[in-house]
Scaffold this motif. Structure first.
Motif: not given
Ligand code: AMP
Ligand code: MG
Length: 316
Positions: A26-30, A152-153, A166-167, A293-298
């Motif tokens: 999923t992270a690689m898709k983002v 992204c949203k 949630e961004i 990292r920011y977009i996914c909230g990691f």
């Protein structure tokens, strides 16, 4: 450090588990959507994508210590690219607006291993615009950032939902904070403090000259202050990007190298080319893994990289 069979097995297990996980998939898709969105955005704005430079006698001296291997090939000394800052300036001899997904190799000291935001190999989306004052670069970043968050949203709602993320789409213009004032009010860790308090990204401006590299342009109207800017993520995610206007005149570059107590010999090819004439420019670099990292909230940057290079660790 001895690389034992036990260590190799441990490393192989670690990577096998993460590479086969739904999280990594999923992270690689983002990641792929982010790169695609940004590349397309810049292409539509008339930018030319330049190929990355990996080896050169000329690279960013940086403003913090790193371990710097030197490779000798054909009797010449080459360094691994720590950033393409000088190649960006030189590329503007050929093009008006350029960008690159540039792999950077910075062998950061091991104390950065636990920072959650440092890798020793990472990618910057690095760009530069000829004859552009700082505001042009800041406006571009704001438009691109807001566009990316909106995208992204909408396009990645399932993936972000999987990470429980949630961004927020920020409003423009982003707030500008003075470096000196923020340091006075919040102490040396002001960036971290302000990032944790913030709910929207913000700029840090008015950065003092000796806090940055020689190539960042001194403000002609404020001695000792740079025409630089850092973009800071909200929610404690820290620095997203650094950028600014550049010194481009031979005499100014030499003066600034001396002020940093660096050696002009290390930059002789750049200086030779600057003596023939470079253009004024501005630009910035944004770390792709930190952005994902920011977009996914990691919590950690490793989760945003397929083959993360963690300072001090054996990585593949
Ligand atoms: P700098 O010009 O050093 O500020 O680097 C530009 C951008 O690259 C930073 O704002 C970060 O987003 C990213 N970056 C810098 N160093 C690292 C690192 N060691 N690991 C991951 N990303 C980094
Ligand atoms: Mg920076």
């Amino acid at each position: 450090m001895m690389v034992t069979n036990e260590l190799k097995e441990k490393v192989a297990d670690y990577h096998y588990t993460r590479l086969t996980s739904k999280e990594m998939q999923t992270a690689m898709k983002v990641h792929t959507h982010v790169r695609r969105y940004l590349g397309d955005y810049l292409f539509k704005e008339g930018f030319v994508e330049i190929p990355p430079v990996i080896l050169s006698p000329l690279t960013d001296p940086l403003n913090h210590p790193t371990l710097d291997p030197v490779l000798t090939c054909y009797g010449h000394k080459y360094q691994l690219t720590k950033s393409m800052i000088f190649h960006k300036q030189l590329a503007l001899l050929s093009q008006e607006k350029i960008f690159c997904f540039s792999p950077n190799l910075r062998f950061e000291c091991e104390d950065k291993a636990e920072s959650g935001c440092h890798l020793f190999e990472f990618t910057q989306l690095d760009l530069e615009l000829k004859d552009a004052p700082r505001d042009v670069s800041m406006d571009l970043m704001e438009r691109m950032y807001v566009g990316l968050m909106q995208y992204c949203k909408e396009a990645l709602s399932e993936e972000l939902g999987f990470f429980g993320r949630e961004i927020k789409v920020p409003s423009k213009p982003f707030k500008r904070v003075s470096y000196t004032q923020a340091k006075e009010e919040h102490g040396p860790d002001f960036e971290e403090v302000l990032s944790k308090e913030a709910t929207e990204p913000f700029w840090i401006v008015d950065i003092p000259l000796l806090d940055r590299e020689f190539y960042d342009r001194e403000d002609p109207e404020q001695e000792g202050i740079l025409r630089d800017m850092d973009l800071i993520y909200p929610e404690g995610f820290g620095e997203a990007s650094s950028g600014g206007e550049r010194e481009f005149e031979y005499d100014r570059i030499v003066e600034r190298i001396h002020k940093k107590e660096q050696d002009t010999k290390d930059f002789s090819i750049l200086l030779e080319m600057a003596s023939k004439g470079l253009s004024p420019s501005s630009g910035f670099g944004i770390g792709v893994e930190r952005l994902v990292r920011y977009i996914c909230g990691f919590e950690r940057i490793e989760d945003a990289a397929l083959f993360p290079k963690v300072p001090g660790k054996l990585c593949i």
